[in-house]
Design a protein around this motif. Sequence first.
Motif, PDB file in Angstrom:
ATOM      1  N   ASP A  67       0.844  -1.184   0.000  1.00 34.91           N
ATOM      2  CA  ASP A  67       0.000   0.000   0.000  1.00 34.91           C
ATOM      3  C   ASP A  67       0.884   1.239   0.000  1.00 34.91           C
ATOM      4  N   LEU A  68       0.793   2.006  -1.077  1.00 35.18           N
ATOM      5  CA  LEU A  68       1.554   3.254  -1.179  1.00 35.18           C
ATOM      6  C   LEU A  68       0.578   4.411  -1.263  1.00 35.18           C
ATOM      7  N   GLN A  69       0.895   5.454  -0.523  1.00 29.12           N
ATOM      8  CA  GLN A  69       0.020   6.618  -0.518  1.00 29.12           C
ATOM      9  C   GLN A  69       0.856   7.871  -0.693  1.00 29.12           C
ATOM     10  N   ALA A  70       0.206   8.886  -1.244  1.00 29.21           N
ATOM     11  CA  ALA A  70       0.865  10.177  -1.415  1.00 29.21           C
ATOM     12  C   ALA A  70      -0.117  11.272  -1.026  1.00 29.21           C
ATOM     13  N   ALA A  71       0.415  12.399  -0.620  1.00 34.08           N
ATOM     14  CA  ALA A  71      -0.416  13.525  -0.204  1.00 34.08           C
ATOM     15  C   ALA A  71      -1.087  14.199  -1.395  1.00 34.08           C
ATOM     16  N   GLU A  72      -0.526  14.045  -2.567  1.00 35.70           N
ATOM     17  CA  GLU A  72      -1.077  14.708  -3.749  1.00 35.70           C
ATOM     18  C   GLU A  72      -1.569  13.691  -4.776  1.00 35.70           C
ATOM     19  N   THR A  73      -2.492  14.104  -5.606  1.00 36.44           N
ATOM     20  CA  THR A  73      -3.033  13.259  -6.662  1.00 36.44           C
ATOM     21  C   THR A  73      -1.987  13.071  -7.755  1.00 36.44           C
TER      22      THR A  73
END
Length: 72
Positions: free
Chosen positions: A3-9
């Motif tokens: 699971d990878l997440q980022a603050a921006e789209t």
Amino acid sequence: MLDLQAAETDAFTETDLSIFTTLASQLGIALENAYQYQQAQEALEEVTALQRAMTREGWQAYFAAQEKQVYG
């Protein structure tokens, strides 16, 4: 699952996604290999214990037969 997440789209490029997919696949393979190695080690320990028991029983039977021949 990775699971990878980022603050921006759209923070990750197609190259990033390809790398992450490859990394997740390699991690899955490594985990499966570790599990299979553990299973193999457990099986080896079991076979070794059985082999020792059979060898001991074989020697005991041999010595009992030898003793029977000597002492009749």
